[in-house]
Design an enzyme around this catalytic site. Sequence first.
Site, PDB file in Angstrom:
ATOM      1  N   ASP A   1     -28.147  27.019 -37.485  1.00 27.64           N
ATOM      2  CA  ASP A   1     -29.464  27.253 -36.904  1.00 27.64           C
ATOM      3  C   ASP A   1     -30.331  26.003 -37.053  1.00 27.64           C
ATOM      4  O   ASP A   1     -30.133  25.201 -37.985  1.00 27.64           O
ATOM      5  CB  ASP A   1     -30.150  28.426 -37.602  1.00 27.64           C
TER       6      ASP A   1
ATOM      7  N   TYR B   1     -22.737  28.307 -48.611  1.00 31.96           N
ATOM      8  CA  TYR B   1     -24.160  28.088 -48.337  1.00 31.96           C
ATOM      9  C   TYR B   1     -24.977  28.193 -49.620  1.00 31.96           C
ATOM     10  O   TYR B   1     -24.631  28.955 -50.536  1.00 31.96           O
ATOM     11  CB  TYR B   1     -24.699  29.148 -47.368  1.00 31.96           C
TER      12      TYR B   1
ATOM     13  N   ASP C   1     -35.669  34.705 -40.475  1.00 24.40           N
ATOM     14  CA  ASP C   1     -35.810  33.446 -41.212  1.00 24.40           C
ATOM     15  C   ASP C   1     -37.230  32.912 -41.022  1.00 24.40           C
ATOM     16  O   ASP C   1     -38.062  33.544 -40.354  1.00 24.40           O
ATOM     17  CB  ASP C   1     -34.755  32.412 -40.801  1.00 24.40           C
TER      18      ASP C   1
ATOM     19  N   ARG D   1     -28.783  35.010 -42.665  1.00 26.13           N
ATOM     20  CA  ARG D   1     -30.063  35.663 -42.330  1.00 26.13           C
ATOM     21  C   ARG D   1     -29.955  37.171 -42.430  1.00 26.13           C
ATOM     22  O   ARG D   1     -30.873  37.857 -42.872  1.00 26.13           O
ATOM     23  CB  ARG D   1     -30.473  35.297 -40.897  1.00 26.13           C
TER      24      ARG D   1
END
Length: 306
Positions: A42, A70, A84, A182
Amino acid sequence: MAGLVSGLILVDKPAGWTSHDVVSRTRKIAGTRKVGHAGTLDPMATGMLVIGFNKATRLLTYIVETTKTYRATIRLGHNTSTDDADGEIVQTRLANAVTVDDIERAINDLTGTIQQVPSAVSAIKIDGKRAYQRVRDGETVEIPSREVTIQCFDIEAIRRAHDGKTIDVDVEVVCTPGTYIRALARDIGEALQTGGYLTALRRTAVGPYHVDNAVTLEQLGKEFRYTDISTAAAKLFPTRTVSEAEATDLVHGRRITASDSTELLAAHLDKGKVIALITDAERAGKIESKPEIVFSTMEDITGAPA
């Protein structure tokens, strides 16, 4: 610059750039149109974006299927329109009553193999149209759940705001492809009845490739650093050394002696040059290794034009 070579470029994507932006910039730096990436990030996210160019773009399909790691920050106390920090806050529910034990239980419930509904503003296609575009067009989007596996979901820190209304949770997640971090933030927030969204997201690893070995686009513009296709394939797959005769057969699409392995292998010459990806298969009652993807030519094997 890269017209005669092939390989992978490990890029540390900056915030605010789309994955397509990075690919476009890399095309200009590399001087080749044949460039792709192994898994979208993203715009808000930073970190590892694996870029393939020329023949190495054929490795990207396999890299996409590897695990991802992550580091993220989840804020409890709000929901946003995008799950987000790029979205608008659409609901506020105080998180001051949430305890550390509550957070640990919610995260534990989302560890392992789970059914996850991706964010409505994801890039998933629904009847040929991106989900986020349907949302922008005012449509109601319902995305079916999918099975993903959260192999590791560790809490690194928990920070409570001075007013107690929100809580930030720093986490590290190791997961299978197709997982939306997310959505994990959203689902933890719902489990705790506070709402939740991501305020930070950084991808630190894609399969065997780590962001510590990545370069920024600025660095890439100054020095074209890449991992050649042979080294990249050897890191991604188990290897098998083949003779020049076997390499010649593979280049021409012919089968060679079986590898006695159920895995996809990178076949290379003893000097390290990758020839093809091979797999064992049966034909006429006989098991042999067949080429799945051929990377080399006869010139690569003999050093002279075919």
